[in-house]
Design a protein around this motif. Sequence first.
Motif, PDB file in Angstrom:
ATOM      1  N   ARG A 102      15.118 -12.300   5.713  1.00 27.09           N
ATOM      2  CA  ARG A 102      14.072 -11.589   4.953  1.00 27.09           C
ATOM      3  C   ARG A 102      13.901 -12.226   3.565  1.00 27.09           C
ATOM      4  O   ARG A 102      12.786 -12.462   3.119  1.00 27.09           O
ATOM      5  CB  ARG A 102      14.424 -10.106   4.820  1.00 27.09           C
ATOM      6  N   ARG A 118       0.830  -1.200   0.000  1.00 28.27           N
ATOM      7  CA  ARG A 118       0.000   0.000   0.000  1.00 28.27           C
ATOM      8  C   ARG A 118       0.872   1.261   0.000  1.00 28.27           C
ATOM      9  O   ARG A 118       2.091   1.175   0.134  1.00 28.27           O
ATOM     10  CB  ARG A 118      -0.964  -0.022   1.171  1.00 28.27           C
ATOM     11  N   ARG A 144      12.574  -0.611   3.717  1.00 28.58           N
ATOM     12  CA  ARG A 144      11.851   0.617   3.357  1.00 28.58           C
ATOM     13  C   ARG A 144      11.058   1.134   4.562  1.00 28.58           C
ATOM     14  O   ARG A 144      11.322   2.227   5.065  1.00 28.58           O
ATOM     15  CB  ARG A 144      10.923   0.300   2.172  1.00 28.58           C
ATOM     16  N   THR A 145      10.146   0.306   5.072  1.00 29.08           N
ATOM     17  CA  THR A 145       9.339   0.716   6.232  1.00 29.08           C
ATOM     18  C   THR A 145       9.422  -0.302   7.375  1.00 29.08           C
ATOM     19  O   THR A 145       8.861  -0.072   8.438  1.00 29.08           O
ATOM     20  CB  THR A 145       7.848   0.860   5.839  1.00 29.08           C
ATOM     21  N   SER A 146      10.089  -1.430   7.113  1.00 29.71           N
ATOM     22  CA  SER A 146      10.141  -2.482   8.132  1.00 29.71           C
ATOM     23  C   SER A 146      11.565  -2.684   8.611  1.00 29.71           C
ATOM     24  O   SER A 146      12.526  -2.325   7.920  1.00 29.71           O
ATOM     25  CB  SER A 146       9.581  -3.794   7.578  1.00 29.71           C
ATOM     26  N   THR A 155       3.940  -4.783  15.268  1.00 29.80           N
ATOM     27  CA  THR A 155       4.626  -6.047  15.009  1.00 29.80           C
ATOM     28  C   THR A 155       4.000  -6.680  13.776  1.00 29.80           C
ATOM     29  O   THR A 155       2.809  -6.967  13.769  1.00 29.80           O
ATOM     30  CB  THR A 155       4.447  -7.013  16.206  1.00 29.80           C
TER      31      THR A 155
HETATM   32  C1  LIG Z   1       2.231  -4.737   9.222  1.00 28.60           C
HETATM   33  C2  LIG Z   1       1.264  -3.936   8.344  1.00 28.60           C
HETATM   34  C3  LIG Z   1       1.299  -2.465   8.758  1.00 28.60           C
HETATM   35  C4  LIG Z   1       1.770  -4.059   6.883  1.00 28.60           C
HETATM   36  O1  LIG Z   1       0.821  -3.391   6.081  1.00 28.60           O
HETATM   37  P1  LIG Z   1       0.757  -3.654   4.500  1.00 28.60           P
HETATM   38  O2  LIG Z   1      -0.497  -3.095   4.004  1.00 28.60           O
HETATM   39  O3  LIG Z   1       1.088  -5.085   4.207  1.00 28.60           O
HETATM   40  O4  LIG Z   1       1.911  -2.711   4.002  1.00 28.60           O
HETATM   41  P2  LIG Z   1       3.041  -2.973   2.945  1.00 28.60           P
HETATM   42  O5  LIG Z   1       2.684  -4.057   1.985  1.00 28.60           O
HETATM   43  O6  LIG Z   1       3.417  -1.630   2.406  1.00 28.60           O
HETATM   44  O7  LIG Z   1       4.228  -3.531   3.841  1.00 28.60           O
HETATM   45  C5  LIG Z   1       4.899  -2.665   4.716  1.00 28.60           C
HETATM   46  C6  LIG Z   1       6.123  -3.397   5.198  1.00 28.60           C
HETATM   47  O8  LIG Z   1       5.702  -4.467   6.056  1.00 28.60           O
HETATM   48  C7  LIG Z   1       6.342  -5.663   5.649  1.00 28.60           C
HETATM   49  N1  LIG Z   1       5.435  -6.762   5.971  1.00 28.60           N
HETATM   50  C8  LIG Z   1       4.136  -6.830   5.686  1.00 28.60           C
HETATM   51  N2  LIG Z   1       3.629  -7.996   6.145  1.00 28.60           N
HETATM   52  C9  LIG Z   1       4.635  -8.646   6.741  1.00 28.60           C
HETATM   53  C10 LIG Z   1       4.749  -9.899   7.410  1.00 28.60           C
HETATM   54  N3  LIG Z   1       3.715 -10.710   7.574  1.00 28.60           N
HETATM   55  N4  LIG Z   1       5.952 -10.259   7.897  1.00 28.60           N
HETATM   56  C11 LIG Z   1       7.031  -9.441   7.748  1.00 28.60           C
HETATM   57  N5  LIG Z   1       6.988  -8.237   7.136  1.00 28.60           N
HETATM   58  C12 LIG Z   1       5.807  -7.869   6.634  1.00 28.60           C
HETATM   59  C13 LIG Z   1       6.583  -5.513   4.170  1.00 28.60           C
HETATM   60  O9  LIG Z   1       7.638  -6.348   3.713  1.00 28.60           O
HETATM   61  C14 LIG Z   1       6.936  -4.033   4.074  1.00 28.60           C
HETATM   62  O10 LIG Z   1       8.299  -3.861   4.437  1.00 28.60           O
HETATM   63  P3  LIG Z   1       9.278  -2.867   3.599  1.00 28.60           P
HETATM   64  O11 LIG Z   1       8.510  -1.582   3.405  1.00 28.60           O
HETATM   65  O12 LIG Z   1      10.457  -2.634   4.500  1.00 28.60           O
HETATM   66  O13 LIG Z   1       9.641  -3.556   2.334  1.00 28.60           O
HETATM   67  C15 LIG Z   1      -0.208  -4.479   8.425  1.00 28.60           C
HETATM   68  O14 LIG Z   1      -0.231  -5.796   7.937  1.00 28.60           O
HETATM   69  C16 LIG Z   1      -0.760  -4.450   9.824  1.00 28.60           C
HETATM   70  O15 LIG Z   1      -1.186  -3.420  10.330  1.00 28.60           O
HETATM   71  N6  LIG Z   1      -0.779  -5.624  10.496  1.00 28.60           N
HETATM   72  C17 LIG Z   1      -1.272  -5.723  11.864  1.00 28.60           C
HETATM   73  C18 LIG Z   1      -0.135  -5.385  12.834  1.00 28.60           C
HETATM   74  C19 LIG Z   1      -0.559  -5.540  14.272  1.00 28.60           C
HETATM   75  O16 LIG Z   1      -1.628  -5.147  14.668  1.00 28.60           O
HETATM   76  N7  LIG Z   1       0.343  -6.127  15.066  1.00 28.60           N
HETATM   77  C20 LIG Z   1       0.085  -6.361  16.452  1.00 28.60           C
HETATM   78  C21 LIG Z   1      -0.086  -7.824  16.717  1.00 28.60           C
HETATM   79  S1  LIG Z   1      -1.760  -8.342  16.620  1.00 28.60           S
END
Ligand SMILES: CC(C)(COP(=O)(O)OP(=O)(O)OC[C@H]1O[C@@H](n2cnc3c(N)ncnc32)[C@H](O)[C@@H]1OP(=O)(O)O)[C@@H](O)C(=O)NCCC(=O)NCCS
Length: 169
Positions: free
Chosen positions: A154, A2, A92-94, A63
């Motif tokens: 990764r 996103r 990038r963001t992680s 997380t």
């Molecule tokens: C983590 C989260 C913000 C990622 O959102 P997204 O819409 O997938 O965003 P993106 O695709 O742009 O990914 C953002 C980064 O997260 C990483 N990422 C996404 N899902 C991941 C996963 N399951 N494991 C590891 N990294 C992950 C991507 O690789 C990306 O990293 P980068 O920017 O360094 O390349 C989203 O899935 C979320 O809010 N999850 C719930 C988190 C939460 O509530 N945690 C508490 C425990 S319940």
Amino acid sequence: MRAYTTRRVQPRPPSQSCSELTRWMGVGDANVTGNVHGGTILKLCDEVAGIAAIRHSGCRVVTAGMDRMTFLHPVSVGNLVTVRASVNAAWRTSMEVGVRVESENVRTREVRHTSTAYLTMVALDEEGRPTEIPAVAPGTEVEERRRREAQIRRDNRLSERDALVHGRA
Ligand SMILES: CC(C)(COP(=O)(O)OP(=O)(O)OC[C@H]1O[C@@H](n2cnc3c(N)ncnc32)[C@H](O)[C@@H]1OP(=O)(O)O)[C@@H](O)C(=O)NCCC(=O)NCCS
């Protein structure tokens, strides 16, 4: 993927994200045999990893995942548990945060390395969107090795995810 926000950010050494928490394990943390629940240790790892990730990024974080949690020895009621974390690598963001868990028998002062965990934390902006973070600038050989190994984990994670997606298609 996103939309994500960008910022002007300088690389930071892992030493700037080093974080530590210590807790004395009580009966509420353990099962009936006196062994501390794995979940209690996981929660501590998540907390200290969150602090390290906030220190590195200067943002709030969530997380995204946790892998490679090993339990080498049981932890008992009455032990002092210390968790230490630092950011191994940032993309990038992680970022990957490595956490080392040690337990101490306070009476004998014996300290044991009980667990190692690797967590992926994602930085968020004020609107809750993933946001750009500083790179990691390793300052020592150990920090450089940690960054190299984080990249391998990764790459493995992403190729496993791609393989599963292609397998379903
Ligand atoms: C983590 C989260 C913000 C990622 O959102 P997204 O819409 O997938 O965003 P993106 O695709 O742009 O990914 C953002 C980064 O997260 C990483 N990422 C996404 N899902 C991941 C996963 N399951 N494991 C590891 N990294 C992950 C991507 O690789 C990306 O990293 P980068 O920017 O360094 O390349 C989203 O899935 C979320 O809010 N999850 C719930 C988190 C939460 O509530 N945690 C508490 C425990 S319940």
